[in-house]
Write a protein that holds these residues in place. Structure first.
Motif, PDB file in Angstrom:
ATOM      1  N   MET A   1       0.927  -1.067   0.022  1.00  0.00           N
ATOM      2  CA  MET A   1       0.126  -0.007   0.008  1.00  0.00           C
ATOM      3  C   MET A   1       0.834   1.237   0.074  1.00  0.00           C
ATOM      4  O   MET A   1       1.775   1.248   0.736  1.00  0.00           O
ATOM      5  N   LYS A   2       0.586   2.075  -1.056  1.00  0.00           N
ATOM      6  CA  LYS A   2       1.491   3.275  -1.198  1.00  0.00           C
ATOM      7  C   LYS A   2       1.637   4.095   0.055  1.00  0.00           C
ATOM      8  O   LYS A   2       2.650   4.706   0.354  1.00  0.00           O
ATOM      9  N   TYR A   3       0.560   4.476   0.739  1.00  0.00           N
ATOM     10  CA  TYR A   3       0.445   5.466   1.695  1.00  0.00           C
ATOM     11  C   TYR A   3       0.287   4.968   3.232  1.00  0.00           C
ATOM     12  O   TYR A   3      -0.046   5.511   4.092  1.00  0.00           O
ATOM     13  N   ASP A   4       0.484   3.703   3.344  1.00  0.00           N
ATOM     14  CA  ASP A   4       0.236   2.819   4.545  1.00  0.00           C
ATOM     15  C   ASP A   4      -1.176   2.545   4.869  1.00  0.00           C
ATOM     16  O   ASP A   4      -1.538   1.797   5.535  1.00  0.00           O
ATOM     17  N   ASP A  56      -3.221  11.010  -6.746  1.00  0.00           N
ATOM     18  CA  ASP A  56      -3.439   9.504  -7.263  1.00  0.00           C
ATOM     19  C   ASP A  56      -4.296   8.668  -6.199  1.00  0.00           C
ATOM     20  O   ASP A  56      -4.247   7.469  -6.613  1.00  0.00           O
ATOM     21  N   TYR A 104      -7.528   4.086  -1.733  1.00  0.00           N
ATOM     22  CA  TYR A 104      -6.413   3.567  -2.234  1.00  0.00           C
ATOM     23  C   TYR A 104      -5.608   4.330  -3.604  1.00  0.00           C
ATOM     24  O   TYR A 104      -6.286   5.295  -4.011  1.00  0.00           O
ATOM     25  N   ALA A 105      -4.503   4.136  -3.709  1.00  0.00           N
ATOM     26  CA  ALA A 105      -3.882   4.883  -4.639  1.00  0.00           C
ATOM     27  C   ALA A 105      -3.435   4.142  -5.871  1.00  0.00           C
ATOM     28  O   ALA A 105      -3.303   2.713  -5.780  1.00  0.00           O
ATOM     29  N   GLN A 106      -3.033   4.842  -6.835  1.00  0.00           N
ATOM     30  CA  GLN A 106      -2.305   4.106  -8.282  1.00  0.00           C
ATOM     31  C   GLN A 106      -1.174   3.524  -7.725  1.00  0.00           C
ATOM     32  O   GLN A 106      -0.395   3.900  -6.892  1.00  0.00           O
ATOM     33  N   GLY A 107      -1.028   2.196  -8.093  1.00  0.00           N
ATOM     34  CA  GLY A 107      -0.040   1.255  -7.801  1.00  0.00           C
ATOM     35  C   GLY A 107      -0.382   0.375  -6.734  1.00  0.00           C
ATOM     36  O   GLY A 107       0.510  -0.762  -6.565  1.00  0.00           O
ATOM     37  N   ASP A 108      -1.483   0.443  -6.119  1.00  0.00           N
ATOM     38  CA  ASP A 108      -1.905  -0.357  -4.960  1.00  0.00           C
ATOM     39  C   ASP A 108      -2.529  -1.595  -5.520  1.00  0.00           C
ATOM     40  O   ASP A 108      -3.155  -1.706  -6.450  1.00  0.00           O
ATOM     41  N   GLU A 109      -2.288  -2.591  -4.716  1.00  0.00           N
ATOM     42  CA  GLU A 109      -3.024  -4.075  -5.088  1.00  0.00           C
ATOM     43  C   GLU A 109      -4.014  -4.219  -3.776  1.00  0.00           C
ATOM     44  O   GLU A 109      -3.513  -4.095  -2.661  1.00  0.00           O
ATOM     45  N   ASN A 122      -5.300  -4.576  -9.182  1.00  0.00           N
ATOM     46  CA  ASN A 122      -4.293  -3.658  -9.075  1.00  0.00           C
ATOM     47  C   ASN A 122      -4.862  -2.236  -9.840  1.00  0.00           C
ATOM     48  O   ASN A 122      -5.482  -2.284 -10.804  1.00  0.00           O
TER      49      ASN A 122
END
Length: 135
Positions: A1-4, A56, A104-109, A122
């Protein structure tokens, strides 16, 4: 997760809490499970002002490009329940997919329970559509 943690803008957070509280009466167990998971995530979410919202992150009116392990690549716009229209690829925040992606953000699964079982999604792209959400 991009931002936790998931990130939600303050006004949208208030609207989301209202929508979720009204949705608790749904009879469908998949919706109830998705809403319960979202409630838990809201407790841990980072709530920010509009000016601090990352570009994002999936929010109301975002267009979200997704990919699944089953080679499904689509773009959906996350909208309030009254604007939902699957023919226009506009999905309600209360749909399992909308609930799964929000915050959630771009790049997160994202792993989520859908009517077909647990699936991973994704997030490959997030585009913000400028349109204020009213509470």
């Amino acid at each position: 997760m991009k931002y936790d943690v998931i990130i939600i803008e303050k006004v949208e957070y208030e609207l989301l809490k209202r929508i979720v509280s009204m949705a608790q009466y749904y009879k469908d167990s998949t919706y109830r499970a998705s809403i319960e998971k979202l409630k838990n995530e809201l407790d841990l979410a980072k709530i920010v002002n509009e000016e601090d919202m990352p570009e994002d992150v999936v929010r109301f009116n975002s267009k979200v490009g997704i990919a699944t392990p089953f080679s499904v690549n689509r773009t959906y716009q996350i909208v309030t329940p009254d604007q939902s229209n699957i023919k226009e690829n506009k999905i309600s925040i209360l749909a399992p997919m909308g609930l799964a992606l929000f915050g959630y953000a771009q790049g997160d699964e994202v792993e989520w329970e859908f009517p077909t079982g647990k699936n991973a999604i994704n997030i490959v792209a997030v585009e913000q559509v400028v349109k204020k959400v009213k509470i």
